[in-house]
Write an enzyme that holds these catalytic residues in place. Structure first.
Site, PDB file in Angstrom:
ATOM      1  N   LYS A  60      51.871   0.432 -18.375  1.00 48.89           N
ATOM      2  CA  LYS A  60      50.210   0.593 -18.230  1.00 48.89           C
ATOM      3  C   LYS A  60      50.398   1.787 -17.088  1.00 48.89           C
ATOM      4  O   LYS A  60      49.273   2.516 -17.106  1.00 48.89           O
ATOM      5  CB  LYS A  60      49.864  -0.528 -17.670  1.00 48.89           C
ATOM      6  CG  LYS A  60      48.291  -0.673 -17.398  1.00 48.89           C
ATOM      7  CD  LYS A  60      47.458  -0.059 -18.448  1.00 48.89           C
ATOM      8  CE  LYS A  60      46.086  -0.261 -18.201  1.00 48.89           C
ATOM      9  NZ  LYS A  60      45.163   0.047 -19.227  1.00 48.89           N
ATOM     10  N   LYS A 128      42.408   3.600  -7.528  1.00 49.14           N
ATOM     11  CA  LYS A 128      43.167   2.398  -7.510  1.00 49.14           C
ATOM     12  C   LYS A 128      44.350   2.499  -8.634  1.00 49.14           C
ATOM     13  O   LYS A 128      45.553   2.305  -7.817  1.00 49.14           O
ATOM     14  CB  LYS A 128      42.752   0.999  -7.997  1.00 49.14           C
ATOM     15  CG  LYS A 128      43.430  -0.211  -7.939  1.00 49.14           C
ATOM     16  CD  LYS A 128      42.988  -1.369  -8.741  1.00 49.14           C
ATOM     17  CE  LYS A 128      42.436  -1.152 -10.079  1.00 49.14           C
ATOM     18  NZ  LYS A 128      43.548  -1.103 -11.126  1.00 49.14           N
TER      19      LYS A 128
END
Length: 180
Positions: A60, A128
């Site tokens: 991811k 983030k």
């Protein structure tokens, strides 16, 4: 305890979740991933076993490195087109079928050239993600200069008050006044 652990992050956005076509990147023992595939099939079109526990999350991060860098590059291209007198809204049509064609191009050029589209995410989320990519790169000794540049762009966005802006806000970061 005889319990398996699988990390199974997804890609494909809200639309993919609604359509049940998400891509799942799974980490864990092969037998554990196989055991939960019927459950994952409720929202995923594809489940790919990437390796042991944590491999799904690392995959991811690879996805997010590609997505954030690509969206930043699309913003640069939109800016170049606009400053060159080209109708940037036509970029997806002009580039269709070529190497630059992509879901991201078709999604983000309209978002960067039109007003009033509902946001699909905030730049602070990209920040983030890219910070997490940078942490993984440091831990593994992986050079990632493009992601580092994207990280700096996102820090600039925050300093400009754009942390809550849509993902397409990359174009706003790059809209500095034209010199000369």
């Amino acid at each position: 305890l005889g319990v398996g652990w699988v990390d199974a992050p997804v890609s494909g956005g809200v639309g993919g979740a609604q359509a049940g076509t998400l891509a799942v990147m799974a980490g864990g023992a092969a037998q554990d991933v196989a055991q939960i595939e019927p459950v994952l099939a409720a929202y995923a079109a594809r489940v790919t076993h990437m390796g042991g526990p944590g491999a799904g999350q690392t995959t991811k991060l690879c996805n997010q490195a590609i997505v954030t860098a690509t969206v930043a590059a699309i913003a640069e291209a939109v800016g170049l087109a606009q400053r060159s007198g080209i109708d940037a809204t036509k970029l997806p049509e002009a580039l269709a079928g070529g190497w630059a064609d992509s879901t991201l191009l078709r999604t983000f050029v309209p978002r960067m050239t039109q007003d009033g589209l509902a946001p699909i995410g905030a730049l602070k989320t990209f920040q983030k993600d890219v910070d997490t990519v940078a942490d993984a790169a440091r831990q593994t000794g992986t050079p990632m200069p493009v992601s580092g540049t994207v990280q700096q762009l996102l820090r600039l966005a925050e300093a400009m008050g754009l942390a809550q802006a849509d993902f397409s806000g990359f174009v706003d970061i790059l809209q500095t006044p034209r010199q000369g």
